[in-house]
Design a protein around this motif. Structure first.
Motif, PDB file in Angstrom:
ATOM      1  N   TYR A  61     -20.086   0.518  60.604  1.00 43.94           N
ATOM      2  CA  TYR A  61     -19.287   1.335  59.682  1.00 43.94           C
ATOM      3  C   TYR A  61     -19.767   1.190  58.234  1.00 43.94           C
ATOM      4  CZ  TYR A  61     -15.786   2.369  63.300  1.00 43.94           C
ATOM      5  OH  TYR A  61     -15.135   2.830  64.424  1.00 43.94           O
ATOM      6  N   LYS A  62     -20.154  -0.009  57.863  1.00 43.67           N
ATOM      7  CA  LYS A  62     -20.602  -0.225  56.485  1.00 43.67           C
ATOM      8  C   LYS A  62     -21.825   0.627  56.167  1.00 43.67           C
ATOM      9  CE  LYS A  62     -21.955  -3.847  53.218  1.00 43.67           C
ATOM     10  NZ  LYS A  62     -22.211  -5.307  53.033  1.00 43.67           N
ATOM     11  N   ASP A  63     -22.789   0.653  57.096  1.00 43.65           N
ATOM     12  CA  ASP A  63     -23.991   1.454  56.877  1.00 43.65           C
ATOM     13  C   ASP A  63     -23.661   2.939  56.903  1.00 43.65           C
ATOM     14  OD1 ASP A  63     -26.636   2.004  56.384  1.00 43.65           O
ATOM     15  OD2 ASP A  63     -27.334   1.587  58.414  1.00 43.65           O
ATOM     16  N   ARG A  64     -22.858   3.352  57.892  1.00 46.83           N
ATOM     17  CA  ARG A  64     -22.480   4.768  57.967  1.00 46.83           C
ATOM     18  C   ARG A  64     -21.730   5.208  56.718  1.00 46.83           C
ATOM     19  NH1 ARG A  64     -17.351   5.804  61.210  1.00 46.83           N
ATOM     20  NH2 ARG A  64     -16.711   4.830  59.252  1.00 46.83           N
ATOM     21  N   ASN A  65     -20.791   4.386  56.223  1.00 45.78           N
ATOM     22  CA  ASN A  65     -20.000   4.769  55.049  1.00 45.78           C
ATOM     23  C   ASN A  65     -20.854   4.918  53.800  1.00 45.78           C
ATOM     24  OD1 ASN A  65     -17.700   4.749  56.606  1.00 45.78           O
ATOM     25  ND2 ASN A  65     -17.093   2.679  56.024  1.00 45.78           N
ATOM     26  N   SER A  66     -21.925   4.148  53.718  1.00 45.46           N
ATOM     27  CA  SER A  66     -22.826   4.271  52.563  1.00 45.46           C
ATOM     28  C   SER A  66     -23.484   5.646  52.521  1.00 45.46           C
ATOM     29  CB  SER A  66     -23.894   3.182  52.601  1.00 45.46           C
ATOM     30  OG  SER A  66     -24.835   3.415  53.644  1.00 45.46           O
ATOM     31  N   MET A  67     -23.560   6.292  53.685  1.00 45.34           N
ATOM     32  CA  MET A  67     -24.235   7.593  53.773  1.00 45.34           C
ATOM     33  C   MET A  67     -23.425   8.706  53.115  1.00 45.34           C
ATOM     34  SD  MET A  67     -25.649   7.206  57.689  1.00 45.34           S
ATOM     35  CE  MET A  67     -26.388   5.636  58.189  1.00 45.34           C
ATOM     36  N   PHE A  68     -22.105   8.513  52.970  1.00 47.46           N
ATOM     37  CA  PHE A  68     -21.299   9.489  52.230  1.00 47.46           C
ATOM     38  C   PHE A  68     -21.780   9.563  50.778  1.00 47.46           C
ATOM     39  CE2 PHE A  68     -18.275   8.480  55.644  1.00 47.46           C
ATOM     40  CZ  PHE A  68     -17.786   9.737  55.962  1.00 47.46           C
ATOM     41  N   ILE A  69     -22.308   8.466  50.280  1.00 43.58           N
ATOM     42  CA  ILE A  69     -22.720   8.381  48.880  1.00 43.58           C
ATOM     43  C   ILE A  69     -24.217   8.653  48.718  1.00 43.58           C
ATOM     44  CG2 ILE A  69     -22.830   6.848  46.873  1.00 43.58           C
ATOM     45  CD1 ILE A  69     -20.365   5.402  48.126  1.00 43.58           C
ATOM     46  N   THR A  70     -25.043   7.991  49.545  1.00 46.86           N
ATOM     47  CA  THR A  70     -26.496   8.157  49.421  1.00 46.86           C
ATOM     48  C   THR A  70     -26.977   9.476  50.004  1.00 46.86           C
ATOM     49  OG1 THR A  70     -26.979   7.114  51.558  1.00 46.86           O
ATOM     50  CG2 THR A  70     -26.794   5.662  49.629  1.00 46.86           C
ATOM     51  N   LYS A  71     -26.211  10.019  50.953  1.00 39.31           N
ATOM     52  CA  LYS A  71     -26.555  11.264  51.664  1.00 39.31           C
ATOM     53  C   LYS A  71     -27.815  11.109  52.514  1.00 39.31           C
ATOM     54  CE  LYS A  71     -24.337  13.924  48.010  1.00 39.31           C
ATOM     55  NZ  LYS A  71     -24.376  15.091  47.127  1.00 39.31           N
ATOM     56  N   ASP A  72     -28.195   9.880  52.749  1.00 38.28           N
ATOM     57  CA  ASP A  72     -29.372   9.571  53.553  1.00 38.28           C
ATOM     58  C   ASP A  72     -28.906   9.084  54.926  1.00 38.28           C
ATOM     59  OD1 ASP A  72     -31.661   8.608  54.757  1.00 38.28           O
ATOM     60  OD2 ASP A  72     -32.389   7.558  52.980  1.00 38.28           O
ATOM     61  N   ILE A  73     -29.162   9.885  55.981  1.00 34.59           N
ATOM     62  CA  ILE A  73     -28.665   9.547  57.320  1.00 34.59           C
ATOM     63  C   ILE A  73     -29.773   9.001  58.226  1.00 34.59           C
ATOM     64  CG2 ILE A  73     -26.767  11.194  57.177  1.00 34.59           C
ATOM     65  CD1 ILE A  73     -28.404  13.119  58.897  1.00 34.59           C
ATOM     66  N   THR A  74     -30.832   8.490  57.620  1.00 28.73           N
ATOM     67  CA  THR A  74     -31.974   7.981  58.381  1.00 28.73           C
ATOM     68  C   THR A  74     -31.570   6.956  59.437  1.00 28.73           C
ATOM     69  OG1 THR A  74     -33.417   8.304  56.460  1.00 28.73           O
ATOM     70  CG2 THR A  74     -34.216   6.844  58.196  1.00 28.73           C
ATOM     71  N   ASN A  75     -30.683   6.040  59.082  1.00 26.02           N
ATOM     72  CA  ASN A  75     -30.321   4.943  59.984  1.00 26.02           C
ATOM     73  C   ASN A  75     -29.294   5.315  61.045  1.00 26.02           C
ATOM     74  OD1 ASN A  75     -32.021   3.126  58.755  1.00 26.02           O
ATOM     75  ND2 ASN A  75     -30.439   2.244  57.438  1.00 26.02           N
ATOM     76  N   LEU A  76     -28.624   6.442  60.885  1.00 31.17           N
ATOM     77  CA  LEU A  76     -27.490   6.759  61.760  1.00 31.17           C
ATOM     78  C   LEU A  76     -27.848   6.779  63.250  1.00 31.17           C
ATOM     79  CD1 LEU A  76     -24.454   7.345  61.571  1.00 31.17           C
ATOM     80  CD2 LEU A  76     -25.019   9.784  61.490  1.00 31.17           C
TER      81      LEU A  76
END
Length: 407
Positions: A61-76
Motif C-alpha cells: 500500500y505504501k508504494d501504491r499510495n506514492s503513485m497518486f503523487i508521483t504518477k509513476d506506476i512502474t512498480n505496480l
C-alpha cells in the motif's frame, strides 16, 4: 459377584473393540485425505501471523499510495500475479483508480500532497494456493489547490474492506486476487486498466473553471427540541463515519441501529440516524419517517428511513427538505447571480446530496464540511467516506445530483 465381574469384563471388551474400530477409521480417514491417488487433497498449512501479513500489505500500500503523487506506476504490476485472470483484473482495477484520481484532481487544479492508508488484517485463512485475508483499509488523502499562493492542506478519508488472496512467488507474497466494494466504481467505467504508459498523463480531460468560494460558517445557535440541529448532525456523522483515524470511535457504527450494508445499503439509514438520533440532529420522528428501537440494538427503520427513493420523496413532500438544485456536475457548478461557484454554493452543513443514476435514486450523503475553496465535503456509509469531495467517484455521464436543504 461373578455375574458383576462378567458384566465388567464384557464392557471392557466392547469398549476395547470400539476404540480399535475408531483407531482403524481414523487411520483410513487420514489415508484418504493424504493419498495422492485421491481427488481431494489437504490444504498445506502456511506459517504466517497477523503482524507479518500486516507488514506485507503495508509495504504494498505504501508504494501504491506514492503513485497518486508521483504518477509513476512502474512498480505496480510486480505486486500482482498477472499469470492468471484474477490477478490481471485486480491490477487493472488499481490502474483505473489511479488514472481516475489523477484526472479528477487535474480537472479541478488540485494536487495530492500525501496519500496513506492503514490496513487492519481481520482474518487469515489458509488456501490451497496460499492465504486469504480479510482486510479493512483506511485511506487518508491530503490535497491542496495548485494556484494558491499559500496553499491550505485539505484532508478526506475512505474506508474499504478487501477479501484478497496472496501467494508466494520467488519468496515474496503477491496478490492473486483482490475483491472489494469500491466507492469509485461508477467513475471507472470510462477507463481501461491496460498499462499503455508507466507515467500517468498530467492532463487529458476537460478542465473545469472552478471559482474560489471559501465558506463562511455562521455561529451555532440554540435549537428548539425536536427541530433539526445541523451542527450535532454533522458531529454524529463524523463520530460514526466508520474510519477510526477520523472518528476516534473504534465501534465503527452505532450498534443501536441495524447495519444494512450488503442488504440494500446503509447510506440512507446513516443519514437518517445523523438527522434523527438524539445524539445527532434530534429531528423529531413522525408516522412516516422513524425507527423502532430494540432493547439490545439493531433498530429497524421505516421505508422512508432506510430507502433512498422513499427518503427523497418524504423530504420533499413533507416539507422538511427543499430541493435547491438538481442537474449534472457541470450544471451545478456553473456561475449564477450571487453564486459565482454555482448553485452548489447554496449548500450548508447538515444539508443532503442525493445521487441518481438516470431516474433511479441510488445514494444519499450528508454535507459535513467545506474545503479551503468552499468545495462541499460529504460523509456516507455502505462504503465509508469522511469529508470526501461531494462528486468524487460519480463520473458517469448518466449521473444527476439533487441538492436538498433540510429545514
Amino acid at each position: 459377584m461373578k455375574e458383576r465381574i462378567c458384566k465388567i469384563s464384557t464392557s471392557i471388551i466392547i469398549l476395547s473393540s470400539f476404540l480399535l474400530l475408531v483407531g482403524l477409521f481414523c487411520y483410513k480417514s487420514n489415508d484418504f485425505f493424504t493419498s495422492k491417488s485421491m481427488a481431494i487433497s489437504t490444504i498445506a498449512p502456511v506459517n504466517s501471523d497477523t503482524a507479518e501479513m500486516t507488514k506485507v500489505i503495508e509495504d504494498i500500500y505504501k508504494d501504491r499510495n506514492s503513485m497518486f503523487i508521483t504518477k509513476d506506476i512502474t512498480n505496480l504490476p510486480k505486486y500482482y500475479d498477472v499469470s492468471q485472470k484474477l490477478g490481471k483484473w485486480s491490477l487493472e482495477h488499481e490502474v483505473k483508480r489511479l488514472s481516475y484520481f489523477n484526472d479528477w484532481s487535474c480537472q479541478r487544479d488540485m494536487n495530492y500532497v500525501k496519500v496513506e492508508s492503514t490496513p487492519k488484517v481481520r482474518k487469515i485463512t489458509n488456501t490451497q494456493r496460499g492465504l486469504r485475508l480479510l482486510v479493512d483499509e483506511y485511506y487518508k488523502f491530503q490535497y491542496t489547490y495548485k494556484n494558491d499562493a499559500n496553499p491550505t492542506t485539505n484532508i478526506f478519508g475512505v474506508g474499504l474492506t478487501h477479501s484478497m488472496d496472496l501467494i508466494k512467488k520467488d519468496g515474496k507474497w503477491i496478490i492473486y486476487s483482490d475483491w472489494y466494494l469500491d466507492c469509485f466504481e461508477d467513475a471507472l467505467k470510462a477507463y481501461s486498466g491496460e498499462i499503455k504508459d508507466l507515467k500517468l498523463n498530467d492532463y487529458n480531460k476537460e478542465k473545469y473553471n472552478l471559482q474560489n468560494c471559501p465558506k463562511i460558517l455562521p455561529e451555532p445557535k440554540a435549537v428548539t427540541k425536536g427541530k433539526y440541529d445541523k451542527i450535532n448532525a454533522v458531529k454524529y456523522a463524523d463520530k460514526y463515519c466508520g474510519i477510526p483515524w477520523a472518528s476516534g470511535n473504534l465501534k465503527k457504527y452505532n450498534n443501536k441501529y441495524t447495519n444494512y450494508t450488503g442488504i440494500g445499503g446503509n447510506c440512507t439509514n446513516y443519514v437518517s440516524q445523523s438527522m434523527g438520533d438524539k445524539e445527532g440532529g434530534g429531528l423529531e420522528f413522525d408516522g412516516v419517517w422513524h425507527c423502532t428501537y430494540k432493547k439490545y440494538g439493531g433498530a429497524d427503520g421505516t421505508s422512508a428511513w432506510v430507502n433512498a427513493d422513499a427518503f427523497k420523496q418524504y423530504l420533499t413532500y413533507s416539507g422538511r427538505g427543499k430541493i435547491i438544485g438538481k442537474g449534472t456536475f457541470k450544471e451545478l457548478i456553473s456561475p449564477m447571480p450571487d453564486y459565482q461557484c454555482g448553485v452548489i454554493q447554496k449548500l450548508d452543513l447538515g444539508d443532503l446530496i442525493c445521487y441518481a443514476k438516470g431516474s433511479d435514486i441510488d445514494h444519499f450523503a450528508m454535507v459535513t464540511g467545506f474545503d479551503s475553496h468552499g468545495y462541499p465535503l460529504v460523509n456516507t456509509h455502505t462504503i465509508d467516506r469522511y469529508r470526501v469531495p461531494w462528486d468524487l467517484g460519480w463520473g458517469d455521464k448518466n449521473i444527476k445530483f439533487y441538492l436538498i436543504h433540510v429545514r
